[in-house]
Design an enzyme around this catalytic site. Structure first.
Site, short mmCIF file in Angstrom:
data_model
loop_
_atom_site.label_atom_id
_atom_site.label_comp_id
_atom_site.label_asym_id
_atom_site.label_seq_id
_atom_site.Cartn_x
_atom_site.Cartn_y
_atom_site.Cartn_z
N LYS A 1 50.00 59.45 -1.90
CA LYS A 1 49.78 59.66 -3.32
C LYS A 1 48.76 60.79 -3.49
O LYS A 1 47.84 60.92 -2.69
CB LYS A 1 49.21 58.38 -3.97
CG LYS A 1 49.44 58.28 -5.44
CD LYS A 1 50.81 57.71 -5.75
CE LYS A 1 51.04 57.60 -7.23
NZ LYS A 1 52.33 56.95 -7.53
N GLY B 1 54.78 47.66 -23.26
CA GLY B 1 54.88 49.09 -23.00
C GLY B 1 56.33 49.52 -23.09
O GLY B 1 57.16 49.16 -22.25
N VAL C 1 60.47 53.92 -19.35
CA VAL C 1 61.18 52.82 -18.68
C VAL C 1 61.36 51.64 -19.63
O VAL C 1 62.46 51.07 -19.74
CB VAL C 1 60.41 52.36 -17.42
CG1 VAL C 1 61.16 51.20 -16.74
CG2 VAL C 1 60.23 53.50 -16.44
N GLY D 1 57.67 52.78 -23.24
CA GLY D 1 57.78 54.22 -23.03
C GLY D 1 59.12 54.53 -22.37
O GLY D 1 60.15 53.92 -22.70
P1 NAI Z 1 55.36 55.91 -20.13
O1 NAI Z 1 54.03 56.59 -20.20
O2 NAI Z 1 56.56 56.62 -20.62
O3 NAI Z 1 55.30 54.50 -20.89
C1 NAI Z 1 54.20 53.66 -20.85
C2 NAI Z 1 54.09 53.03 -22.23
O4 NAI Z 1 53.07 52.04 -22.18
C3 NAI Z 1 53.71 54.03 -23.32
O5 NAI Z 1 54.60 53.89 -24.42
C4 NAI Z 1 52.29 53.62 -23.69
O6 NAI Z 1 51.98 53.87 -25.06
C5 NAI Z 1 52.31 52.14 -23.39
N1 NAI Z 1 51.02 51.51 -23.17
C6 NAI Z 1 49.92 51.99 -22.56
N2 NAI Z 1 48.93 51.08 -22.56
C7 NAI Z 1 49.43 49.99 -23.17
C8 NAI Z 1 48.91 48.71 -23.48
N3 NAI Z 1 47.66 48.36 -23.15
N4 NAI Z 1 49.70 47.82 -24.13
C9 NAI Z 1 50.96 48.14 -24.47
N5 NAI Z 1 51.51 49.35 -24.22
C10 NAI Z 1 50.75 50.25 -23.58
O7 NAI Z 1 55.52 55.48 -18.59
P2 NAI Z 1 56.85 55.02 -17.86
O8 NAI Z 1 57.41 56.15 -17.10
O9 NAI Z 1 57.71 54.27 -18.81
O10 NAI Z 1 56.26 54.00 -16.76
C11 NAI Z 1 55.83 52.71 -17.14
C12 NAI Z 1 55.20 52.02 -15.93
O11 NAI Z 1 56.16 51.94 -14.88
C13 NAI Z 1 53.99 52.75 -15.32
O12 NAI Z 1 53.10 51.80 -14.81
C14 NAI Z 1 54.60 53.54 -14.18
O13 NAI Z 1 53.65 53.81 -13.16
C15 NAI Z 1 55.66 52.56 -13.72
N6 NAI Z 1 56.75 53.19 -13.00
C16 NAI Z 1 57.49 54.15 -13.64
C17 NAI Z 1 58.55 54.75 -12.96
C18 NAI Z 1 59.42 55.77 -13.62
O14 NAI Z 1 60.51 56.07 -13.09
N7 NAI Z 1 59.03 56.31 -14.78
C19 NAI Z 1 58.87 54.40 -11.56
C20 NAI Z 1 58.08 53.29 -11.04
C21 NAI Z 1 57.04 52.76 -11.74
#
Ligand code: NAI
Length: 353
Positions: free
Chosen positions: A79, A179, A183, A181
């Site tokens: 990482k 969350g 995913v 976002g």
């Molecule tokens: P993203 O940034 O698009 O979505 C995250 C969402 O969580 C955002 O909408 C944000 O506003 C929300 N959020 C942040 N803090 C919060 C809280 N305290 N309460 C409620 N909502 C909150 O990220 P993404 O890509 O959707 O990833 C989500 C998670 O999955 C992360 O932990 C990431 O590391 C993990 N992940 C993502 C992968 C991918 O392909 N994008 C692959 C493997 C893991």
């Protein structure tokens, strides 16, 4: 940002990054190259000091070793964590400088996007090194945004884990998604299409509103989602959501989501087990993203990605079965299995420079 170690072992290599001209400051941790080059994304975040950034990198790199091993990928774990500079900075220059540091490692580290980095950043990295993935897909090859693959793996894991642990179909279930976002929103769409009821929370109210309009999701406050009345809790925001306190508040009987490093401490997995909550280890369910990214790096196509992602849910069920049989938490069983895979294949990194 809260993340936790599973069973922290000494990293193979810890490379400090310091380039005042571009304002690059951070670290690359290569945790294991037993199965192949260390692969893991580049996180770009505001850390108060380097100690905090390094601690996050160590834990995230270890998590990547476990994730890649259990996903059956020919990759070790690594990482990069970069500190986001205060004030103005030249983003393209910073990521180009990071790319030069990656190039110097001659293929023992392969980078990609993570929290805080984008495809555009990886394109700047790619000006200096070819050991980067997460670039736009080309010529029918794997590549592009990995989130839909992550969502697919998590969705299928929820469906199969619910059938095994709750003996219920998705059409009969309420899923609380924390969350929504990249995913989380895609996961909600798949769940709604399968007939599940949704409860959602996000710090961004527009994202929740959108899901209410699209799928009739019930929207709750961010503080209420952990304890929301639901059968499944799907953490899809940031890490550390499962701690001693939240483990007592969870109303769902199954926890399965995309967020990395969900357990604030390893022993929380045992608390969940004692409460009769089936916990699907994050790095098993969310491997779709790294599967897509690695296929891009290895020059594979979307069919290879589909085949590996389809193997996630059966792996989850096998894990839950074994954990139930042995009276242990699925997290402990997954760590054992990953360590067995790594120990069985100790060999040096193989990527050509
Ligand atoms: P993203 O940034 O698009 O979505 C995250 C969402 O969580 C955002 O909408 C944000 O506003 C929300 N959020 C942040 N803090 C919060 C809280 N305290 N309460 C409620 N909502 C909150 O990220 P993404 O890509 O959707 O990833 C989500 C998670 O999955 C992360 O932990 C990431 O590391 C993990 N992940 C993502 C992968 C991918 O392909 N994008 C692959 C493997 C893991």
């Amino acid at each position: 940002m809260v993340t936790h170690p599973t069973r922290l072992t000494p990293p193979v290599q810890c490379v400090p990054l310091h380039d005042p001209e571009s304002r690059l400051e951070g670290v690359i941790v290569i945790h294991s190259t037993a199965l192949g080059p260390g692969a893991g994304g580049c996180r770009f975040w505001s850390y108060p000091d380097m100690d905090r950034a390094r601690a996050d990198a160590l834990r995230l790199a270890e998590g990547m070793s476990y994730k890649n091993a259990l996903a059956g990928l020919p990759l070790g774990g690594a990482k990069a964590v970069l500190r986001r500079p205060e004030g103005d900075f030249d983003r393209a220059r910073l990521f180009h400088a990071f790319g030069k540091a990656v190039a110097e490692l001659r293929g023992t580290y392969v980078t990609a996007e993570d929290v805080g980095t984008s495809v555009a950043d990886m394109q700047d990295v790619a000006r200096a090194t070819r050991h980067v993935a997460g670039l736009p897909a080309r010529d029918g090859r794997a590549g592009g945004d990995p989130s839909p693959w992550t969502a697919q793996g998590v969705f299928e894991s929820i469906r199969e884990a619910a059938a095994f642990a709750l003996e219920r179909d998705l059409g009969d279930l309420t899923v609380a998604v924390q969350g929504v976002g990249h995913v989380g929103a895609d996961l909600c769409r798949r769940l709604a299409e399968a007939g599940a009821r949704l409860v959602v929370a996000d710090v961004d109210p527009d994202r929740c509103e959108n899901l209410r309009a699209l799928h009739g999701a019930k929207v709750v406050d961010v503080d209420a989602i952990v304890g929301a009345e639901a059968d499944v809790f799907a953490p899809c925001a940031l890490g550390g959501v499962l701690d001693a306190r939240s483990a007592q508040r969870i109303a769902a009987r199954l926890v399965c989501g995309a967020a990395n490093n969900q357990l604030a401490r390893p022993e929380v997995a045992e608390t969940l087990r004692r409460r009769g909550i089936a916990y699907v280890p994050d790095y098993v369910a969310n491997a779709g993203g790294i599967i897509s990214v690695s296929a891009e790096y290895l020059g594979e196509d979307a069919a290879d990605v589909g085949r590996r992602v389809a193997a996630i849910a059966p792996r989850v069920v096998a894990l839950l079965e074994r954990a139930a049989r042995e009276g242990r938490s699925p997290a402990a069983v997954a760590d054992d299995l990953a360590e067995e895979v790594i120990a069985g294949a100790r060999r040096p990194a193989t990527a050509a420079a």
